[in-house]
Design a protein around this motif. Structure first.
Motif, PDB file in Angstrom:
ATOM      1  N   ALA A  26       0.958  -1.287  -0.204  1.00  9.75           N
ATOM      2  CA  ALA A  26       0.168  -0.027  -0.081  1.00  9.75           C
ATOM      3  C   ALA A  26       0.976   1.170  -0.046  1.00  9.75           C
ATOM      4  O   ALA A  26       0.749   2.125  -0.747  1.00  9.75           O
ATOM      5  CB  ALA A  26      -1.002   0.025   1.051  1.00  9.75           C
ATOM      6  N   VAL A  27       1.939   1.323   0.709  1.00 10.86           N
ATOM      7  CA  VAL A  27       2.725   2.360   0.616  1.00 10.86           C
ATOM      8  C   VAL A  27       3.626   2.517  -0.635  1.00 10.86           C
ATOM      9  O   VAL A  27       3.531   3.657  -0.984  1.00 10.86           O
ATOM     10  CB  VAL A  27       3.918   2.216   1.897  1.00 10.86           C
ATOM     11  N   ARG A  74       2.151   1.864  -3.392  1.00 11.63           N
ATOM     12  CA  ARG A  74       1.251   2.472  -4.169  1.00 11.63           C
ATOM     13  C   ARG A  74       1.123   3.874  -3.962  1.00 11.63           C
ATOM     14  O   ARG A  74       1.059   4.754  -4.957  1.00 11.63           O
ATOM     15  CB  ARG A  74      -0.117   1.795  -4.231  1.00 11.63           C
ATOM     16  N   SER A  75       1.196   4.287  -2.781  1.00  8.95           N
ATOM     17  CA  SER A  75       0.828   5.626  -2.225  1.00  8.95           C
ATOM     18  C   SER A  75       2.102   6.526  -2.739  1.00  8.95           C
ATOM     19  O   SER A  75       1.792   7.623  -3.310  1.00  8.95           O
ATOM     20  CB  SER A  75       0.731   5.650  -0.907  1.00  8.95           C
ATOM     21  N   ARG A  87       2.115   7.040  -6.662  1.00 11.49           N
ATOM     22  CA  ARG A  87       1.058   7.768  -7.228  1.00 11.49           C
ATOM     23  C   ARG A  87       1.224   9.304  -6.790  1.00 11.49           C
ATOM     24  O   ARG A  87       1.127  10.238  -7.440  1.00 11.49           O
ATOM     25  CB  ARG A  87      -0.583   7.432  -6.259  1.00 11.49           C
ATOM     26  N   GLN A  88       1.935   9.514  -5.440  1.00  6.59           N
ATOM     27  CA  GLN A  88       2.144  10.863  -5.227  1.00  6.59           C
ATOM     28  C   GLN A  88       3.292  11.238  -6.224  1.00  6.59           C
ATOM     29  O   GLN A  88       3.689  12.592  -6.343  1.00  6.59           O
ATOM     30  CB  GLN A  88       2.641  10.950  -3.737  1.00  6.59           C
ATOM     31  N   ILE A 122       6.586  13.714  -0.007  1.00  2.00           N
ATOM     32  CA  ILE A 122       5.704  12.636  -0.157  1.00  2.00           C
ATOM     33  C   ILE A 122       5.179  12.284   1.327  1.00  2.00           C
ATOM     34  O   ILE A 122       5.771  12.264   2.272  1.00  2.00           O
ATOM     35  CB  ILE A 122       6.400  11.244  -0.573  1.00  2.00           C
ATOM     36  N   ILE A 156       2.819   9.826   4.081  1.00  2.00           N
ATOM     37  CA  ILE A 156       2.184   8.505   4.036  1.00  2.00           C
ATOM     38  C   ILE A 156       1.014   8.670   5.323  1.00  2.00           C
ATOM     39  O   ILE A 156       1.518   9.133   6.342  1.00  2.00           O
ATOM     40  CB  ILE A 156       3.262   7.318   4.294  1.00  2.00           C
ATOM     41  N   ASP A 157      -0.247   8.548   4.669  1.00  2.00           N
ATOM     42  CA  ASP A 157      -1.165   8.663   5.714  1.00  2.00           C
ATOM     43  C   ASP A 157      -1.568   7.389   6.465  1.00  2.00           C
ATOM     44  O   ASP A 157      -2.248   6.521   5.609  1.00  2.00           O
ATOM     45  CB  ASP A 157      -2.527   9.108   5.019  1.00  2.00           C
ATOM     46  N   GLU A 159      -5.197   6.153   5.866  1.00  2.00           N
ATOM     47  CA  GLU A 159      -5.514   5.946   4.507  1.00  2.00           C
ATOM     48  C   GLU A 159      -5.055   4.398   4.311  1.00  2.00           C
ATOM     49  O   GLU A 159      -5.696   3.609   3.841  1.00  2.00           O
ATOM     50  CB  GLU A 159      -4.967   6.845   3.589  1.00  2.00           C
ATOM     51  N   ILE A 160      -3.845   4.216   4.767  1.00  2.00           N
ATOM     52  CA  ILE A 160      -3.198   2.782   4.594  1.00  2.00           C
ATOM     53  C   ILE A 160      -4.045   1.666   5.465  1.00  2.00           C
ATOM     54  O   ILE A 160      -4.453   0.765   4.781  1.00  2.00           O
ATOM     55  CB  ILE A 160      -1.821   2.664   4.946  1.00  2.00           C
ATOM     56  N   GLU A 207      -7.165   0.835   3.552  1.00  2.00           N
ATOM     57  CA  GLU A 207      -7.095   0.298   2.439  1.00  2.00           C
ATOM     58  C   GLU A 207      -6.654  -1.197   2.261  1.00  2.00           C
ATOM     59  O   GLU A 207      -7.245  -2.101   1.507  1.00  2.00           O
ATOM     60  CB  GLU A 207      -5.645   0.960   1.374  1.00  2.00           C
TER      61      GLU A 207
END
Length: 124
Positions: free
Chosen positions: A69-70, A72-73, A76-77, A85, A87-88, A91-92, A95
């Motif tokens: 997930a990180v 992908r984040s 995306r960013q 960058i 990382i929330d 949100e992770i 997900e």
């Protein structure tokens, strides 16, 4: 004879309780349902073998899911702009289906301390 029956019943209830707690903990750490059930069954029928195995491995599936997930984040960013960058953890957690974002945040901080995250990534 009654003392042995009472003792056996007590031990059985404790083992079943530990198996249920193992199942619930595994789910809260992001394990898929099938793996959590298998580990709980193992703890129920072989507690001296499976409970230590669970304690040793309880964070590993979550770490794998968080890492994906990180990644992908970050990707995306990176495509969106050249900004910092972030990382929330909440949100992770959503997900990957972990009910407690503080677990995700703690694992992210551990990953950062071990140098597994890119330099300059901010965790919120």
């Amino acid at each position: 004879m009654n003392v042995n029956l009472g003792t056996n019943l007590f031990v059985l209830l404790v083992i079943v309780g530990v198996a249920v707690a193992t199942y619930q903990d595994a789910l809260s750490r992001g394990w898929d349902g099938g793996s959590a059930i298998l580990m709980a069954i193992g703890v129920c029928f072989g507690p001296l073998v499976f409970f230590p195995i669970y304690l040793f491995n309880k964070n590993k599936p979550t770490r794998r899911k968080i890492a994906l997930a990180v990644s992908r984040s970050i990707a995306r960013q990176s495509r969106e702009s050249d900004k910092d960058i972030t990382i929330d953890a909440l949100e992770i957690a959503r997900e990957i289906g972990v009910s407690k974002p503080e677990i995700v945040r703690e694992l992210l901080y551990q990953s950062e301390a071990q140098g597994e995250l890119p330099t300059g990534v901010r965790i919120i």
